[in-house]
Design an enzyme around this catalytic site. Sequence first.
Site, short mmCIF file in Angstrom:
data_model
loop_
_atom_site.label_atom_id
_atom_site.label_comp_id
_atom_site.label_asym_id
_atom_site.label_seq_id
_atom_site.Cartn_x
_atom_site.Cartn_y
_atom_site.Cartn_z
N ASP A 202 7.55 19.89 -7.36
CA ASP A 202 8.30 20.61 -6.43
C ASP A 202 7.70 20.28 -4.78
O ASP A 202 8.30 21.11 -4.03
CB ASP A 202 7.75 22.33 -6.56
N GLY B 164 5.27 22.12 -10.68
CA GLY B 164 5.32 20.81 -10.95
C GLY B 164 5.89 19.86 -9.88
O GLY B 164 5.27 19.88 -8.81
N HIS C 274 0.59 13.23 -8.38
CA HIS C 274 0.05 14.33 -8.04
C HIS C 274 0.63 15.56 -7.69
O HIS C 274 -0.05 16.76 -7.80
CB HIS C 274 -1.27 13.81 -6.83
N GLU D 51 0.70 -1.34 -0.05
CA GLU D 51 -0.09 0.04 0.20
C GLU D 51 0.79 1.13 -0.12
O GLU D 51 0.61 2.37 -0.74
CB GLU D 51 -1.03 -0.16 1.21
N ASP E 82 -9.10 3.25 -2.97
CA ASP E 82 -9.74 3.26 -1.47
C ASP E 82 -10.77 4.03 -1.56
O ASP E 82 -11.76 4.08 -0.76
CB ASP E 82 -8.62 3.85 -0.47
N THR F 263 -2.74 -8.50 -10.01
CA THR F 263 -1.43 -8.76 -9.64
C THR F 263 -0.96 -7.13 -8.99
O THR F 263 0.02 -6.79 -9.38
CB THR F 263 -0.50 -9.30 -10.54
C1 HEM Z 1 -5.68 9.66 -16.65
C2 HEM Z 1 -4.82 9.72 -15.39
C3 HEM Z 1 -5.30 9.12 -14.15
C4 HEM Z 1 -6.33 9.04 -13.50
C5 HEM Z 1 -7.75 9.70 -14.06
C6 HEM Z 1 -6.07 8.50 -12.39
C7 HEM Z 1 -6.96 8.14 -11.25
C8 HEM Z 1 -6.67 7.58 -10.26
C9 HEM Z 1 -7.66 7.00 -9.03
C10 HEM Z 1 -9.18 7.44 -9.06
C11 HEM Z 1 -6.83 6.26 -8.24
C12 HEM Z 1 -7.76 5.41 -6.93
C13 HEM Z 1 -7.39 6.60 -5.79
C14 HEM Z 1 -8.13 5.91 -4.38
O1 HEM Z 1 -9.52 5.93 -4.68
O2 HEM Z 1 -7.56 5.25 -3.51
C15 HEM Z 1 -5.80 6.00 -8.68
C16 HEM Z 1 -4.85 5.17 -7.87
C17 HEM Z 1 -3.42 5.14 -8.36
N1 HEM Z 1 -2.92 6.16 -9.34
FE1 HEM Z 1 -4.00 7.00 -10.85
N2 HEM Z 1 -4.70 8.07 -12.33
C18 HEM Z 1 -4.22 8.56 -13.29
C19 HEM Z 1 -2.75 8.62 -13.65
C20 HEM Z 1 -1.87 8.00 -12.99
C21 HEM Z 1 -0.11 8.22 -13.04
C22 HEM Z 1 0.30 9.02 -14.13
C23 HEM Z 1 0.19 7.57 -12.18
C24 HEM Z 1 1.63 7.45 -11.67
C25 HEM Z 1 2.65 7.73 -12.43
C26 HEM Z 1 -0.78 7.20 -11.13
C27 HEM Z 1 -0.49 6.25 -10.09
C28 HEM Z 1 -1.55 5.79 -9.23
C29 HEM Z 1 -1.31 4.85 -8.31
C30 HEM Z 1 0.13 3.97 -8.06
C31 HEM Z 1 -2.52 4.29 -7.60
C32 HEM Z 1 -2.76 3.66 -6.55
C33 HEM Z 1 -2.83 3.90 -5.14
C34 HEM Z 1 -2.81 2.97 -4.02
O3 HEM Z 1 -2.95 1.78 -4.45
O4 HEM Z 1 -3.10 3.45 -3.14
N3 HEM Z 1 -1.87 7.35 -11.70
N4 HEM Z 1 -5.48 6.73 -9.72
CA LIG Z 2 0.09 -5.84 -11.92
MN LIG Z 3 -4.32 2.79 -1.59
#
Ligand code: HEM
Ligand SMILES: [Ca+2]
Ligand SMILES: [Mn+2]
Length: 342
Positions: free
Chosen positions: A73, A71, A52, A41, A186, A200
């Site tokens: 930062d 950016g 972000h 996690e 989450d 996975t």
């Molecule tokens: C179109 C672009 C993106 C959208 C709309 C998006 C949206 C989201 C959303 C809604 C979640 C779930 C958050 C939650 O409910 O806990 C998430 C999780 C995540 N996002 Fe994205 N994301 C995008 C791009 C990216 C990018 C570019 C990265 C990293 C380079 C990224 C990395 C992650 C990771 C690692 C998680 C999992 C966090 C966890 O497991 O606790 N995302 N994203």
């Molecule tokens: Ca995977």
């Molecule tokens: Mn999480």
Amino acid sequence: AIIRRVTCPDGNTVGNAACCGLFAIRDDIQENLFDGGECGEEVHESLRLTFHDAIGFSPALARQGKFGGGGADGSVVTFEDTETAFHANLGIDEIIDAQKPFIAKHNITAGDFIQFAGAIGVSNCPGAPRLQFLLGRPAATQASPDLLVPEPFDSVDKILARFADVGFSPAEVVALLASHTIAAADHVDPTIPGTPFDSTPNSFDTQFFIETQLRGTLFPGTAGNQGEVQSPLRGEIRLQSDGALARDSRTACEWQSFVNNQAKLQSAFKAAMAKLAVLGQNTRRMVDCSDVIPLPKAANSKAHFPAGQTRNNVEQACRATAFPTLPTDPGPATSVPPVPPS
Ligand code: HEM
Ligand SMILES: [Ca+2]
Ligand SMILES: [Mn+2]
């Protein structure tokens, strides 16, 4: 060529002495933030945080004479009260609070720490590339403006435009979304925290690109959540944005090209992350400390359809090439367990 190495006071060797201080930070976060080197996690959340923070940057706003954000930062930490209130940053406060004591304890800016923790964390995930890490982001001066972080209910048009503003092509957007191979939600459906995007979530493999192409048939929890569409597997959640990018004519073939292509997954994600990690930063004033990042282990699984799924369940979206042939896992239909909370 002669490769010069510096021996640090703690005995580690590195290419540039300016990187010596990072070994102690690395060892501390591996032990005390990432539970002894896991891909769990905190790693997932730390990778999300790199995005972000970095995406809070808009040359388009700057051209209008407004502040476009700094950016990568560290503003998401430094101006936490402002940025954690942005709707798209829901839940990001937890990893900020977990990271803050490490930033306070070590001599490193928030911007450097966020990207460093992301790179170290990803190295714990089997199949991941070794990410680049450049050191030298100055402290943030202002909070990012709101509405720069993409939402899962945004259209493909809007998402591609937002990424284009910071210099990413549609192919690079797809590469960045490889991050969702080690990810869970989450807050999209708050009744089922820790619900993964692929089967996975602790492996940096290509299953995310396979499983997002399967026909959605169910909601893993409740129906009617904003930004969620049906997924093919019990226990798995699909973002509307991921489902749409997998099927849009501008991105579908690129999406499919990652299926069972671990080498491309690694090289494309590494290159796109190298750009993301320095958005808004002056790289001429930064030092390459990538040799402090551990070498990840190789992928521990082979590309497959989850049990109960075959190519008949693929919603073929790329018109140019057929979906790759893959074996189906044996046994009853796959049900994905949640990622345990920290
Ligand atoms: C179109 C672009 C993106 C959208 C709309 C998006 C949206 C989201 C959303 C809604 C979640 C779930 C958050 C939650 O409910 O806990 C998430 C999780 C995540 N996002 Fe994205 N994301 C995008 C791009 C990216 C990018 C570019 C990265 C990293 C380079 C990224 C990395 C992650 C990771 C690692 C998680 C999992 C966090 C966890 O497991 O606790 N995302 N994203
Ligand atoms: Ca995977
Ligand atoms: Mn999480």
